[in-house]
Enzyme design. Structure first.
Site, mmCIF file in Angstrom:
data_model
loop_
_atom_site.group_PDB
_atom_site.id
_atom_site.type_symbol
_atom_site.label_atom_id
_atom_site.label_comp_id
_atom_site.label_asym_id
_atom_site.label_seq_id
_atom_site.Cartn_x
_atom_site.Cartn_y
_atom_site.Cartn_z
ATOM 1 C CD GLU A 84 113.575 105.147 87.940
ATOM 2 O OE1 GLU A 84 112.675 104.718 87.197
ATOM 3 O OE2 GLU A 84 113.612 106.332 88.335
ATOM 4 C CG HIS A 105 109.758 100.434 94.920
ATOM 5 N ND1 HIS A 105 110.954 100.839 95.454
ATOM 6 C CD2 HIS A 105 109.365 99.372 95.666
ATOM 7 C CE1 HIS A 105 111.269 100.067 96.488
ATOM 8 N NE2 HIS A 105 110.326 99.156 96.629
ATOM 9 N N GLY A 146 106.448 92.591 92.148
ATOM 10 C CA GLY A 146 107.709 92.494 91.413
ATOM 11 C C GLY A 146 108.268 91.076 91.409
ATOM 12 C CG ASP A 163 110.699 90.660 96.777
ATOM 13 O OD1 ASP A 163 111.519 90.348 97.648
ATOM 14 O OD2 ASP A 163 110.633 91.806 96.302
ATOM 15 C CD GLN A 210 106.619 90.029 98.789
ATOM 16 O OE1 GLN A 210 107.130 90.100 99.891
ATOM 17 N NE2 GLN A 210 106.602 91.051 97.965
#
Ligand code: AMP
Length: 289
Positions: A35, A37, A147, A150, A153
């Protein structure tokens, strides 16, 4: 929903859509979708008229352990999950599409990539930055959807986009959690029932940080100490790092006055999990979630 495998197919599809005036939002993933993603896919669909999702388990971002081999893969299940959403194209390249034989070019960000996740997982961000560069060149999106799960990132990829002058905007979706609070992650599948119970210390330590800061605690050392104490109560959990940083620069937070990003990385048994929370001492401010 189209499934595209070659770089040429993907690029031609994208260019056709853009020529007909459609904006493209792109959600890169390694599959094993959950969910978290799908929330990014929904965000993409809200912001652009075309949505592209990629599914590629990127070998270059894994270390030498068995993590790459073990990483869960089920593209047919992923395709089924995506077919219920507003997705126009799914890019599912084989490894040789992104890393053709004899390929020796890597893209390296040399600042933020060296600390925290980068220090614990040498080469990880080099792999991420390299694959995202290739994907951006092949998909040519207007919007890249990432997201907050991360967080580092996101910061590294913002630098890539800025430094190499990619013409793409970034939007960041919030962390989606199980009802108990554990952040959804493809790696949660490795946890035994007991490990899953102990893994609650990740989000509980972050919630503790939020409560302390909102209650007026302004000493980062005190908050980090309380977080460590909470995590260390769990016998199967080993701390990799627990830090308070500035949310953009990732410099250690010297004061807890403004918004502060608390980041946690632990091993639960053999499984490495990360989580984070942006905390503001003023809950009414936009960053006080
Ligand atoms: P991955 O498949 O792990 O490479 O993740 C693909 C994208 O999904 C990345 O931008 C992640 O930050 C994001 N993501 C992973 N877990 C979550 C979550 N629990 N909530 C929101 N986004 C997530």
């Amino acid at each position: 929903m189209r499934r595209l495998q070659s770089a040429t197919q993907m690029l031609e599809w994208s260019r056709r859509e853009r020529c007909s005036g459609k904006g493209i939002a792109f959600v890169p993933t390694m599959g094993a979708l959950h969910e978290g993603h799908l929330s990014l896919v929904d965000l993409a669909a809200d912001r652009a008229s075309r949505v592209v999702v990629s599914i590629f388990v990127n070998p270059a971002q894994f270390g030498p352990s068995k993590d790459l081999e073990q990483y869960p893969r089920d593209v047919e299940r992923d395709m089924e999950m995506l077919s219920d959403r507003k997705v126009d194209a799914v890019f599912v390249p084989e490894e040789d599409v992104l890393y053709p034989a004899g390929c020796t070019t890597l893209v390296v960000e040399t600042g933020l990539s060296e600390i925290l996740e980068g220090a614990s997982r040498p080469g990880h961000f080099r792999g991420v930055v390299t694959v995202v560069t290739k994907l951006l060149l092949i998909v040519e999106p207007d919007l890249l959807v990432l997201g907050q799960k991360d967080a580092q990132q996101v910061a590294v990829l913002r630098r890539l986009i800025h430094d190499l002058k990619f013409s793409v905007d970034v939007i960041v979706g919030p962390i989606i959690r199980e009802s108990g609070g554990l952040a959804l992650s493809s790696r949660n599948a490795y946890l035994s029932d007991d490990e899953r119970r102990q893994a609650a210390c990740l989000h509980e330590s972050l919630f503790e940080a939020r409560n302390l800061v909102r209650g007026g605690e302004d000493d980062a050392g005190v908050v980090l100490g309380a977080m460590r104490d909470r995590i260390e109560r769990e016998p199967a959990v080993r701390i990799d790092y627990v830090v308070a940083v500035h949310p953009d620069t990732f410099e250690p937070a010297t004061s807890l006055e403004g918004p502060t990003l608390f980041c946690v990385a632990v091993f639960v048994g053999d499984t490495r999990l990360i989580d984070n929370e942006l905390v503001s001492s003023h809950p009414e401010s936009p960053d006080g979630n």
